[in-house]
Enzyme design. Structure first.
Site, short mmCIF file in Angstrom:
data_model
loop_
_atom_site.label_atom_id
_atom_site.label_comp_id
_atom_site.label_asym_id
_atom_site.label_seq_id
_atom_site.Cartn_x
_atom_site.Cartn_y
_atom_site.Cartn_z
CG HIS A 4 -2.08 0.83 1.26
ND1 HIS A 4 -2.47 1.63 0.21
CD2 HIS A 4 -2.97 1.12 2.28
CE1 HIS A 4 -3.52 2.36 0.57
NE2 HIS A 4 -3.84 2.07 1.83
CG HIS B 95 -4.47 0.48 -8.31
ND1 HIS B 95 -5.80 0.37 -8.00
CD2 HIS B 95 -3.95 1.41 -7.49
CE1 HIS B 95 -6.07 1.20 -7.01
NE2 HIS B 95 -4.97 1.85 -6.68
CG ASP C 192 2.84 4.61 -3.72
OD1 ASP C 192 2.68 5.74 -3.25
OD2 ASP C 192 2.32 3.58 -3.24
C1 LIG Z 1 -1.14 4.10 -3.22
C2 LIG Z 1 -1.21 2.66 -3.31
O1 LIG Z 1 -1.42 1.98 -2.34
S1 LIG Z 1 -1.02 2.00 -4.87
C3 LIG Z 1 -0.43 0.35 -4.60
C4 LIG Z 1 0.97 0.36 -4.09
N1 LIG Z 1 1.52 -0.98 -4.03
C5 LIG Z 1 2.50 -1.38 -4.86
O2 LIG Z 1 2.99 -0.68 -5.72
C6 LIG Z 1 3.00 -2.80 -4.62
C7 LIG Z 1 3.15 -3.57 -5.92
N2 LIG Z 1 1.85 -3.90 -6.47
C8 LIG Z 1 1.15 -4.98 -5.99
O3 LIG Z 1 1.60 -5.73 -5.13
C9 LIG Z 1 -0.24 -5.21 -6.55
O4 LIG Z 1 -0.34 -4.72 -7.87
C10 LIG Z 1 -1.34 -4.58 -5.68
C11 LIG Z 1 -1.18 -5.00 -4.22
C12 LIG Z 1 -1.30 -3.07 -5.77
C13 LIG Z 1 -2.69 -5.05 -6.21
O5 LIG Z 1 -2.76 -6.42 -5.98
P1 LIG Z 1 -3.85 -7.33 -6.71
O6 LIG Z 1 -5.14 -6.64 -6.77
O7 LIG Z 1 -3.81 -8.65 -6.05
O8 LIG Z 1 -3.24 -7.43 -8.17
P2 LIG Z 1 -3.86 -8.11 -9.44
O9 LIG Z 1 -4.87 -9.14 -9.06
O10 LIG Z 1 -4.31 -7.08 -10.39
O11 LIG Z 1 -2.56 -8.85 -10.05
C14 LIG Z 1 -2.62 -9.45 -11.33
C15 LIG Z 1 -1.35 -10.20 -11.59
O12 LIG Z 1 -0.29 -9.26 -11.79
C16 LIG Z 1 0.76 -9.51 -10.88
N3 LIG Z 1 1.24 -8.23 -10.38
C17 LIG Z 1 0.48 -7.24 -9.90
N4 LIG Z 1 1.26 -6.23 -9.51
C18 LIG Z 1 2.54 -6.61 -9.75
C19 LIG Z 1 3.78 -6.00 -9.54
N5 LIG Z 1 3.86 -4.78 -9.00
N6 LIG Z 1 4.89 -6.67 -9.90
C20 LIG Z 1 4.82 -7.89 -10.43
N7 LIG Z 1 3.65 -8.54 -10.66
C21 LIG Z 1 2.52 -7.89 -10.31
C22 LIG Z 1 0.14 -10.30 -9.74
O13 LIG Z 1 1.12 -11.10 -9.08
C23 LIG Z 1 -0.90 -11.09 -10.46
O14 LIG Z 1 -0.28 -12.24 -11.04
P3 LIG Z 1 -0.97 -13.67 -10.93
O15 LIG Z 1 -2.30 -13.54 -11.61
O16 LIG Z 1 0.01 -14.56 -11.62
O17 LIG Z 1 -1.10 -13.93 -9.46
O1 LIG Z 2 -6.91 2.16 -3.77
C1 LIG Z 2 -6.01 1.39 -3.40
O2 LIG Z 2 -6.16 0.16 -3.25
C2 LIG Z 2 -4.65 1.89 -3.14
C3 LIG Z 2 -4.43 3.30 -3.60
O3 LIG Z 2 -4.14 3.56 -4.74
C4 LIG Z 2 -4.60 4.37 -2.63
O4 LIG Z 2 -5.02 4.12 -1.49
O5 LIG Z 2 -4.32 5.54 -2.98
#
Ligand SMILES: CC(=O)SCCNC(=O)CCNC(=O)[C@H](O)C(C)(C)COP(=O)(O)OP(=O)(O)OC[C@H]1O[C@@H](n2cnc3c(N)ncnc32)[C@H](O)[C@@H]1OP(=O)(O)O
Ligand SMILES: O=C([O-])CC(=O)C(=O)O
Length: 375
Positions: free
Chosen positions: A221, A260, A311
Site C-alpha cells: 500500500h 493496482h 507511488d
Molecule cells: C497508493 C497505493 O497503495 S497503490 C499500490 C501500491 N503498491 C505497490 O505498488 C505494490 C506492488 N503492487 C502490488 O503488489 C499489486 O499490484 C497490488 C497490491 C497493488 C494489487 O494487488 P492485486 O489486486 O492482487 O493485483 P492483481 O490481481 O491485479 O494482479 C494481477 C497479476 O499481476 C501480478 N502483479 C500485480 N502487480 C505486480 C507487480 N507490481 N509486480 C509484479 N507482478 C505484479 C500479480 O502477481 C498477479 O499475477 P498472478 O495472476 O500470476 O497472481
Molecule cells: O486504492 C487502493 O487500493 C490503493 C491506492 O491507490 C490508494 O489508497 O491511494
C-alpha cells in the site's frame, strides 16, 4: 493488465458499503473527489481546499478557505507531553511507527469525547501530523528541538520548512501541493477500510487514524513509494535498470510502484506526478534517476502490461526535493488523513458494525488430548 475474474480473495470486486467521497476507476482510469476530477483539482486547487471539500462537504469560498488555513496554522503546535514521547523514539525507528505513536499519543492528550468534536479533531490531526514527524526527525537526526508553529500558508510548505529550517521554494511548495492532493482520498483502499472498520465499532477518531496508519505502512500500500525508491536508487543507467527488472520479473518478484487493485489501464495520478518529477529532474540537472524511472515504466508495460501507480514517480519526485526516503510514506499520511477522517464521518452517519463472515476450512471435529499426553 488483463482483467482477472474476481475470486473472494481480498474482497476484490465486492461492494463493502456506500460513499459519496470518491470514485476510483469508474471509467477504467478516472478518479474523482466528490465529483471533481483529480486532474482538475491537481491543476487548480490548493490542498487545503481539497481537505475542506472532503471534510466539510463542499468547496470553500475565499473567506472560508482563508479562515480554514488560519485555523490549521493555529493547530500546528505540539503539547509538551507529546514532544517528550517523540524524543524517546529512537533514530532508527520507522517513521511510520512514529506517526502511529504520534496519532495515538495525541488521542491520549486530546481525546475525542463525543462525535460532535469530529471536525475539530480531524483538523487538529491534519495540522499536527507534519509537525509530529518533523519534530521527531529533527530531534533524532539533528539533535534539535524545532519550533513547529510556522506561518507557512500550506501544509506542504510547512512540512518542508520544518524539515530544512528554511521556507520551501515556489517549485517545491507547488509539487508538495499537487502530491498531497493526489494522495488525499481513494475510496475503500486498505487503510481507509481499516479506519471504517474501526469507526464501525463507534471507536474514537484517533483509534481510526492510528489503525489506518498501520495499514498504510505496508509495501503493498503506501509503503510502496519508499520501496520503489530503494529499488531504483541502485541503478546507474536505464540499461542496467532494464536488465535488473527483467531478472526480477523472471524471479517473479513484485515490482513496487506498479499495478493496482482497482485500475485496469492506468492510474490517473501517475501522469500528473510524473510530469512534476520531470520538472524537478530538470531543476536539479538529473540525468540518471528520471531516465531510469522512465525505462522501468516502459519495460513493465512491454513485458507485463503493468502500469505505474501513484507511488512510482512519487519516489523520484520526493528524491529530487531532497526528502529522505524514510519520510515518503509519512507524507502520504499527512494527506490521506483527510480521506480517512471523511470516511469515518460517513461511517458514523450511517453505521452498522462491519462484521463479515468467513468460509471455515479447519478440521470438522477435534479431539481433546490432555496436555501431558500431547506430542
Ligand atoms: C497508493 C497505493 O497503495 S497503490 C499500490 C501500491 N503498491 C505497490 O505498488 C505494490 C506492488 N503492487 C502490488 O503488489 C499489486 O499490484 C497490488 C497490491 C497493488 C494489487 O494487488 P492485486 O489486486 O492482487 O493485483 P492483481 O490481481 O491485479 O494482479 C494481477 C497479476 O499481476 C501480478 N502483479 C500485480 N502487480 C505486480 C507487480 N507490481 N509486480 C509484479 N507482478 C505484479 C500479480 O502477481 C498477479 O499475477 P498472478 O495472476 O500470476 O497472481
Ligand atoms: O486504492 C487502493 O487500493 C490503493 C491506492 O491507490 C490508494 O489508497 O491511494
Amino acid at each position: 493488465m488483463a482483467d482477472k475474474p474476481s475470486s473472494g480473495a481480498g474482497l476484490r470486486g465486492q461492494s463493502a458499503g456506500t460513499t459519496a467521497l470518491c470514485t476510483v476507476g469508474k471509467t477504467g482510469s478516472g478518479l474523482t473527489y466528490r465529483g471533481f476530477d483529480v486532474k482538475e483539482l491537481a491543476e487548480k486547487a490548493k490542498f487545503e481546499e481539497v481537505a475542506y471539500l472532503l471534510l466539510k462537504g463542499k468547496l470553500p469560498n475565499q473567506a472560508e478557505l482563508d479562515a480554514y488555513i488560519t485555523k490549521l496554522k493555529g493547530l500546528r503546535g505540539l503539547p509538551q507531553a507529546l514532544k517528550t514521547v517523540l524524543e524517546q523514539i529512537p533514530r532508527d525507528a520507522h517513521p511510520m511507527d512514529v506517526m502511529r505513536t504520534g496519532a495515538s499519543m495525541l488521542g491520549n492528550l486530546e481525546t475525542e469525547e463525543s462525535f460532535d468534536q469530529q471536525q475539530d479533531v480531524s483538523d487538529r490531526l491534519l495540522a499536527a501530523l507534519p509537525s509530529i514527524i518533523c519534530y521527531w526527525y529533527r530531534f533524532s537526526h539533528d539533535g534539535v528541538r524545532i519550533e513547529t508553529e510556522t506561518d507557512d500558508a500550506s501544509v506542504g510548505g510547512h512540512f518542508l520548512h520544518l524539515l530544512r529550517d528554511e521556507p520551501a521554494s515556489e517549485l517545491h511548495a507547488r509539487v508538495m501541493n499537487v502530491s498531497l492532493i493526489l494522495y488525499a482520498e481513494h475510496e475503500f483502499n486498505a487503510s481507509t477500510f481499516t479506519a471504517r472498520v474501526c469507526a464501525s465499532t463507534l471507536s474514537d477518531m484517533h483509534s481510526c487514524v492510528t489503525g489506518a496508519i498501520g495499514s498504510l505502512r505496508g509495501p503493498l500500500h503506501g509503503g510502496a513509494n519508499e520501496a520503489a525508491m530503494a529499488m531504483i536508487e541502485n541503478w546507474t543507467s536505464p540499461d542496467e535498470a532494464e536488465r535488473e527488472i527483467m531478472g526480477m520479473l523472471e524471479r517473479k518478484d513484485k515490482i513496487m510502484g506498479f499495478g493496482h487493485a482497482i485500475y485496469r489501464e492506468s492510474d490517473p495520478r501517475n501522469a500528473i506526478i510524473k510530469h512534476w518529477s520531470q520538472k524537478l529532474a530538470q531543476d536539479v540537472g538529473d540525468s540518471v534517476l528520471y531516465p531510469v524511472s522512465e525505462r522501468v515504466e516502459a519495460v513493465m508495460w512491454r513485458e507485463k502490461k503493468l502500469f505505474c501507480n501513484a507511488d512510482f514517480f512519487h519516489a523520484s519526485a520526493y528524491y529530487f526535493m531532497d526528502i529522505p526516503t524514510k519520510l515518503f510514506t509519512p507524507i502520504f499520511v499527512c494527506s490521506r488523513v483527510t480521506g480517512w477522517c471523511a470516511h469515518v464521518f460517513e461511517q458514523r452517519a450511517n453505521n452498522r458494525i462491519i462484521r463479515p463472515s468467513a468460509d471455515y476450512v479447519g478440521p470438522e471435529k477435534s479431539e481433546w488430548v490432555p496436555i501431558e499426553e500431547r506430542d
